[in-house]
Write an enzyme that holds these catalytic residues in place. Structure first.
Site, PDB file in Angstrom:
ATOM      1  CD  GLU A  34      -2.761  -1.449   0.187  1.00 34.57           C
ATOM      2  OE1 GLU A  34      -3.188  -0.044  -0.631  1.00 34.57           O
ATOM      3  OE2 GLU A  34      -3.904  -1.784  -0.164  1.00 34.57           O
ATOM      4  CG  HIS A  35      -0.213   4.687   0.833  1.00 39.35           C
ATOM      5  ND1 HIS A  35      -1.009   6.002   0.872  1.00 39.35           N
ATOM      6  CD2 HIS A  35      -1.205   3.662   1.790  1.00 39.35           C
ATOM      7  CE1 HIS A  35      -2.394   6.241   1.379  1.00 39.35           C
ATOM      8  NE2 HIS A  35      -2.115   4.741   1.884  1.00 39.35           N
ATOM      9  CG  ASP A  37      -0.012   3.368  -5.883  1.00 39.77           C
ATOM     10  OD1 ASP A  37       0.240   3.620  -4.560  1.00 39.77           O
ATOM     11  OD2 ASP A  37      -1.265   3.181  -7.043  1.00 39.77           O
ATOM     12  N   GLY A 121     -16.792   2.959  -1.245  1.00 38.21           N
ATOM     13  CA  GLY A 121     -15.617   3.749   0.030  1.00 38.21           C
ATOM     14  C   GLY A 121     -15.379   2.504   0.550  1.00 38.21           C
ATOM     15  CB  SER A 127     -12.189   6.529  -8.465  1.00 40.08           C
ATOM     16  OG  SER A 127     -11.458   5.798  -7.489  1.00 40.08           O
ATOM     17  CG  ASP A 171      -6.663   1.293  -6.956  1.00 43.96           C
ATOM     18  OD1 ASP A 171      -5.645   0.783  -6.074  1.00 43.96           O
ATOM     19  OD2 ASP A 171      -6.781   2.738  -6.380  1.00 43.96           O
TER      20      ASP A 171
END
Length: 385
Positions: A34-35, A37, A121, A127, A171
């Protein structure tokens, strides 16, 4: 009724016509990474069977008419103004249209219906699924000949320009490049990737949705990115060859960042160590070492919570509680943070036991329902009509 049939019925009711094209773009899970990319690191995502569906047809004028089944809302604009609507879902669709209109003069008016089964969410990237579905549909409808990578990059650019979230490309890449029963080990610097078959022998994946909605645009997401970039700038003053945290060592952080800012140091150190955890997790998956994989997931969660500071009380409670259950090999928060889901590796057939044990505990503590989501790994963005 299936979602593609919902689109057909709604198209007939709203536009009195049939869609020319229906596409599906999936949400994604991310096993670890996570975080990383947007710091040119590694990620390990996969597309899932839940996604966003779009039906679309060309018009003979420059009008654009959008309808969301999930929100029961209609919004109209035109190709000249491309004015965003009051709801965020229109920004994603029209943001993609703006970007593609600058690249090609082929885009004219269209009718579009959208529906999805990705919980909003929840950290499953609804998204990204929406932007990739829109790009793919417009490419097919107007013969833009976008490649898979083009579609992913347009989705990322839309997040940056239309929504204000400076996300990496994970994503969108996972949504477009997903493959049945495979994880994608993606190098976010070179965009080289490798499919790793996911064969969790004796185990299954369960997502637990906290029912806490997060919004990356209004969260500290961008601030985390700024902290990482500030750390890189400090290292680059001495080591000019450094371009991102991918190039930085822990020793360099200790030498050049820690004395200046504990905040920058803490965030950058997390990213460097998360990349190391991901590479170990990929090897564990290849050798079906579920115990090691699980330990790495737990370590990643508490680093995200205590060091990167993107967790929340609900996520921490879920991970802390399941860590006492012997049937759970590993768990962590998934996604940008501040809510959403945990991903759990559970002995096959025992997910319901975990759900039963956790649900009352969770409700009694937070007065929120815990929502289990069972997913399977699926193919990426594709046309279904």
């Amino acid at each position: 009724m299936s979602l593609d049939n919902q689109i057909k019925d709604t198209f007939q009711r709203v536009f009195n016509s049939e869609p020319q094209i229906i596409v599906k773009s999936p949400g994604r899970i991310n096993v670890i990474g996570e975080h990383t990319d947007y710091n040119n690191g590694f990620v390990l995502p996969a597309a899932i069977d839940k996604g966003v569906y779009i039906g679309i047809s060309a018009r003979e004028d420059d009008k654009i008419e959008l309808f969301s089944i999930d929100y029961n809302e209609k919004y109209d604009t035109d190709t000249t103004s491309l004015t965003f609507g009051p709801e965020l879902w229109t920004n994603y669709i029209l943001g993609v249209t703006r970007i593609l209109s600058k690249k090609s003069d082929k885009i004219s008016g269209y009718n579009l219906v959208v529906v999805g089964d990705v919980p909003l969410g929840s950290g499953l990237s609804s998204s990204a699924a929406l932007t990739c579905a829109t790009s793919f549909a417009l490419s097919k409808l107007f013969d833009l000949n976008l490649s898979k990578l083009d579609i992913a990059k347009v989705g990322q650019q839309t997040e940056h320009e239309a929504v204000g979230v400076r996300c990496g490309i994970m994503d969108q890449f996972a949504s477009v490049f997903g493959q049945d029963n495979s994880l994608i080990k993606l190098d976010c610097r070179s965009l080289d990737y490798e499919y790793i078959p996911i064969e969790l022998d004796g185990y299954e994946i369960l997502l637990l949705n906290t029912n806490v909605k997060h919004s990356l645009a209004s969260s500290a997401y961008n601030k985390r990115r700024e902290a990482c970039e500030s750390a890189v700038a400090l290292v680059k003053e001495k080591y000019a060859e450094v371009e991102s945290l991918r190039d930085v060592t822990l020793a360099q952080l200790d030498e050049l960042v820690k004395p200046v800012s504990v905040e920058y140091y803490q965030k950058a150190r997390f990213v460097v160590e998360e990349n190391e955890r991901l590479l170990k997790a990929a090897e564990a998956l290849k050798s079906n070492d579920i115990k090691t994989l699980g330990q790495l997931l737990y370590a990643a969660h508490w680093a995200l919570s205590k060091e990167y500071e993107v967790s929340c009380e609900e996520l921490d409670f879920l991970v802390s509680t399941v860590s006492t259950y012997p049937e759970v090999a590993g768990a962590r928060m998934m996604g940008g943070g501040f809510g959403g889901c945990t991903i759990n590796i559970i002995e096959k057939g025992k997910s319901q036991n975990v759900i039963d044990k956790l649900s009352n505990l969770y409700f009694n503590k937070f007065n929120l329902n815990l929502i289990p989501i069972k997913v399977s790994i699926s193919n990426g963005t594709h046309e279904i009509l």
